[in-house]
Design a protein around this motif. Structure first.
Motif, PDB file in Angstrom:
ATOM      1  N   GLU A  16       0.730  -1.019   0.036  1.00 30.98           N
ATOM      2  CA  GLU A  16       0.081  -0.047   0.067  1.00 30.98           C
ATOM      3  C   GLU A  16       0.827   1.140  -0.111  1.00 30.98           C
ATOM      4  O   GLU A  16       0.465   2.333  -0.373  1.00 30.98           O
ATOM      5  N   THR A  66      -2.524  -3.877  -9.865  1.00 31.60           N
ATOM      6  CA  THR A  66      -3.479  -3.313  -9.112  1.00 31.60           C
ATOM      7  C   THR A  66      -4.697  -4.027  -9.238  1.00 31.60           C
ATOM      8  O   THR A  66      -5.023  -5.086 -10.128  1.00 31.60           O
ATOM      9  N   THR A  91      -1.615  -1.216  -4.540  1.00 32.72           N
ATOM     10  CA  THR A  91      -2.449  -0.046  -5.017  1.00 32.72           C
ATOM     11  C   THR A  91      -1.959   0.701  -6.006  1.00 32.72           C
ATOM     12  O   THR A  91      -0.878   0.296  -6.446  1.00 32.72           O
ATOM     13  N   ASP A  92      -2.852   1.575  -6.584  1.00 35.13           N
ATOM     14  CA  ASP A  92      -2.519   2.229  -7.688  1.00 35.13           C
ATOM     15  C   ASP A  92      -1.234   2.945  -7.641  1.00 35.13           C
ATOM     16  O   ASP A  92      -0.221   2.964  -8.408  1.00 35.13           O
ATOM     17  N   VAL A  95       1.854   0.648  -7.793  1.00 31.25           N
ATOM     18  CA  VAL A  95       2.478   0.445  -9.235  1.00 31.25           C
ATOM     19  C   VAL A  95       2.811   1.615  -9.985  1.00 31.25           C
ATOM     20  O   VAL A  95       3.883   1.549 -10.898  1.00 31.25           O
ATOM     21  N   GLY A 104      -0.896  -0.755 -14.793  1.00 31.96           N
ATOM     22  CA  GLY A 104      -1.616  -1.495 -13.725  1.00 31.96           C
ATOM     23  C   GLY A 104      -0.783  -2.602 -13.290  1.00 31.96           C
ATOM     24  O   GLY A 104      -1.190  -3.498 -12.373  1.00 31.96           O
TER      25      GLY A 104
END
Lengths: 278, 278
Positions: A16, A66, A91-92, A95, A104
């Motif tokens: 995260e 993601t 999480t976005d 990445v 992604g």
């Protein structure tokens, strides 16, 4: 170490924090020196990751994906898990911190250990040699075309671009994992190709022989062949040309001075592919 | 109006102020709407200017050149003056204000007035049609390859990139002035090509016929041919494919999914060039 999830449904969010040390280290693989130290590089986007998983699973260290990309490319993740690879739901922001071109999903892949000797021991019948090809997009496009034309190896000579450069990786569209790509000085490569019984043709507008014409007709180029392609701006030097068995020019039927590197390479490689199958 | 200088030695510095209204107007040709309003576009760099002067002198409105570039490309300027073109010696700042990619020399050229009817009246035997090709570099590279393969025209269909976009102009490497390039909706272009007795082949991985194989062998493609190439990402749509007489795929001998647009186009166009000359 906990067990690996067996299905995409079992993945839980693992990363995260885009500022985590591990993520920072992975992101550093965008730089050549970090890649060289780690012996690893990044493969960005679903197409590249799919091909890495399918064709070189033993080299895939980690995959970061993601939730959105997992939903879009479930098959890629399922294949990776089936191959017992480490897939990390992230999480976005994580990445994105690794690569802004990942769409992604991004994999950390170990650099290939192939050597010129390994490659030639397989008795390839069609090889592409890139000498001092500097532009990542050009190099990747030629590798993709070599793959399409059925070449069994690519040799990068001189000051050619680093094959693990993210732009090269992307522009190969996965072909990077379809055929061995090795690095060698041009003179060494040509000597080894000759020892392996492979004819070395240099593609150059100054060629004495015209592709399809005398000396470079189908019957002449049906033999095991390595094509040497030069720098995108200045082509091949006199010293490089002198190493080849024959310098071959592509016929220019119109008023263009020349073709660009990738289009010239495609025409030559497909001419060989055709001649070798006639 | 004073007389035009007869030799590069007679040129005197004409433009010193990069903020002059005239220079601002020329620089605006970088934008599509200004180009469309003026019916003019920019040709940057010595290679493009040389080809414009050599092949389309009647369309060259003005040439701006720095003293340095004049020294380096004296032949281009001499040819332009011999053709009674307007050459303006300008400061580096002025040429830089017109274009940062000019390498010291830039021409203002009138948009071609060629129409599809004009082009087909010449009974071309090889035509390249680009449908929805969006990337300027791709479009330019295909135009250059079409020129090299001896195509007598290029048709831009659908939402293909503006041919006077500076990136397209540069990537054609002068081929823009070697063969007519016209714009037409794909259905109209195909109808006109058929009326002119030209076979329309669509290049697509879904093709029923394989290039070099049954239906698309040398004897089949030796006829007057137009090749239709689709968008770089999604190729040709079902509606576009349905317009063609035959959909032809390039054989993929390795594991690549496909070739990129420009390399695929080169392989197809050279296959036709070869077949038509066999």
């Amino acid at each position: 170490m906990t067990g690996r999830p067996a299905s995409p449904d079992d993945l839980t969010l693992t990363f995260e924090n885009p500022r985590a040390e591990r993520i920072k280290k992975v992101a550093q693989l965008a730089g050549r020196s970090a890649r060289s130290r780690a012996g690893q590089f990044l493969v960005e986007g679903p197409q590249g990751v799919r091909e890495a998983v399918a064709c070189a699973p033993a080299r895939v260290r980690d995959i970061y994906v993601t939730a959105d990309a997992l939903a879009r490319h479930r098959d890629v993740v399922a294949d990776a898990l089936a191959a017992e690879l480490w897939v990390h739901l992230a999480t976005d922001a994580v990445v994105q911190a690794i690569s802004s071109d990942a769409q992604g999903i991004v994999a950390v892949v170990q650099t290939s250990g192939d050597s010129l000797d390994d490659v030639l021991a397989q008795q390839p019948r069609l090889v592409a040699v890139l000498s001092n090809v500097r532009d990542p997009g050009n190099a990747g496009t030629v590798i993709r075309a070599a793959d399409a034309a059925g070449a069994q190896a690519v040799i990068l000579a001189g000051e050619s671009v680093d094959i693990t450069n993210p732009k090269v990786v992307r522009s190969t569209a996965g072909s990077l994992f379809h055929l061995p790509i090795v690095r060698a000085p041009l003179a060494d490569a040509v000597a080894a190709l000759h020892d392996a019984g492979i004819t070395v043709l240099a593609a150059d507008g100054s060629g004495d022989a015209e592709l399809g014409g005398e000396g470079a007709a189908d019957e002449d180029i049906a033999v095991p062949t390595a094509w040497v392609f030069g720098n995108e701006a200045w082509g091949l030097t006199a010293d490089e040309l002198a190493l080849a068995d024959l310098v071959v020019r592509i016929p220019i039927y119109g008023r263009a001075e020349s073709l660009n590197l990738a289009t010239a390479a495609s025409v030559c490689l497909y001419a060989s592919a055709r001649a070798q199958r006639a």
